[in-house]
Design a protein around this motif. Structure first.
Motif, PDB file in Angstrom:
ATOM      1  N   ASP A 189       0.852  -1.201   0.000  1.00 27.38           N
ATOM      2  CA  ASP A 189       0.000   0.000   0.000  1.00 27.38           C
ATOM      3  C   ASP A 189       0.880   1.241   0.000  1.00 27.38           C
ATOM      4  N   THR A 206      -5.491   4.340   0.610  1.00 24.13           N
ATOM      5  CA  THR A 206      -5.684   3.001   0.037  1.00 24.13           C
ATOM      6  C   THR A 206      -6.934   2.372   0.596  1.00 24.13           C
ATOM      7  N   SER A 208      -8.440  -1.644   0.443  1.00 22.47           N
ATOM      8  CA  SER A 208      -8.180  -2.991  -0.075  1.00 22.47           C
ATOM      9  C   SER A 208      -9.403  -3.874   0.115  1.00 22.47           C
ATOM     10  N   ARG A 270      -6.053  -3.821  -4.524  1.00 19.67           N
ATOM     11  CA  ARG A 270      -5.632  -2.578  -3.867  1.00 19.67           C
ATOM     12  C   ARG A 270      -6.125  -1.394  -4.693  1.00 19.67           C
ATOM     13  N   THR A 272      -5.764   2.489  -4.974  1.00 23.60           N
ATOM     14  CA  THR A 272      -4.978   3.640  -4.525  1.00 23.60           C
ATOM     15  C   THR A 272      -5.659   4.887  -5.065  1.00 23.60           C
TER      16      THR A 272
END
Ligand SMILES: C[S@@+](CC[C@H](N)C(=O)[O-])C[C@H]1O[C@@H](n2cnc3c(N)ncnc32)[C@H](O)[C@@H]1O
Length: 279
Positions: A189, A206, A208, A270, A272
């Protein structure tokens, strides 16, 4: 079919042209839920202008287009004409209008400061210089705009063992975060957040999500992997080794049967996220 590989990693456009007809057609839910998670985070609203970089067959493009509505606009950019042809057909069928363009996401030929949303699902790791590309992506944002990237996080060890069977022959075009190792920006991350911050985005964070990936059977796993960028893994195995690789992969997958007897693995996704501040 032609592709415009200029600044892109060699072979990637050709790979996705070759895979385009089978991409995401195995019946395994993968690209759609990943794109849904990304678009949920970006939360498009009516009238906004969005761009989907490396849009492929349009998993995120469709959702963005619905989100911005008739008063908004969406551009979809991809290296592969084959992927775009399918995106065009699917969008037409749904009566959705999108500006689809063949182009290199490393150097998008798009106006800077004009987009409320920059989205990119499972693409950045294919680019030769992700940091340089990201800087250009952040520049596409209008003040107050937001950017979201979907990449791979941790992976079910069973799936990792399957992929490792192909590792000895893996071509460079296939290096995605799952094989790049923890030292790469794509390995954590923090690494991805650093990449996006260094590119000029603010409010970087982030989210997830662990995605269950239900192959059901070994045959469906093979159809899935041959209908993704992983097709290059299969193509790279010498013909007299293919049966052995398949058997060893199947043996690993047998260890991932769920309570219903179906092969199921997991993949962490993930997201971002960042933005460009108002002046
Ligand atoms: C794994 S697919 C993801 C497609 C789509 N975003 C989705 O979620 O289904 C990766 C896509 O990135 C595209 N791609 C790879 N390198 C690119 C580049 N340099 N410029 C534009 N598109 C690229 C490929 O052609 C392919 O369509």
């Amino acid at each position: 079919m032609a592709d415009s590989d200029s600044g892109a990693r060699p072979g990637v456009g050709a790979l996705f042209n070759a895979v385009a007809d089978d991409y995401d057609q195995s019946g395994v839910d993968f690209f759609a839920p990943i794109a849904q998670g990304l678009v949920d985070e970006l939360a498009p609203t009516s009238g906004e202008r969005a761009v989907d970089l490396g849009c492929g067959r349009g998993a995120a493009t469709v959702l963005l287009t619905r989100g911005v509505g008739a008063t908004g606009s969406v551009v979809g950019l991809d290296l592969s004409e084959g992927m775009l042809a399918h995106a065009r057909a699917d969008l037409d069928r749904q009566g959705l209008v999108v500006d689809l363009r063949v182009g290199d996401a490393s150097e998008p030929d798009l106006p800077t400061g004009e987009f409320d949303i920059v989205a990119s699902s499972l693409v950045l790791f294919f680019l030769p210089e992700p940091r340089v590309a990201l800087e250009r992506w952040v520049h596409l944002l209008a003040p107050g705009g937001r950017i979201g990237l979907a990449t791979f996080g941790d992976q079910d060890p069973v799936w990792g063992s399957v992929d490792r069977e192909f590792r000895p022959w893996l071509p460079p075009a296939m290096r995605d975060p799952r094989v790049m190792g923890p030292q790469s920006h794509f390995g954590s991350d923090e690494g991805m957040e650093q990449l996006l911050s260094d590119a000029g985005a603010t409010d970087v964070r982030t989210r997830s999500v662990r995605l269950p990936v239900r192959f059901g059977t070994v045959e469906r796993w093979e159809a899935f992997s041959r209908g993704t960028g992983q097709r290059a893994m299969w193509a790279s195995v010498p013909p007299d080794e293919v049966a052995g690789v398949r058997d060893r992969a199947a043996a690993h997958l047998e260890g991932a049967r769920n309570g219903h007897g179906e092969i199921e693995v997991w993949q962490d996704i993930r997201y971002t996220l960042g933005g460009r501040p108002h002046p």
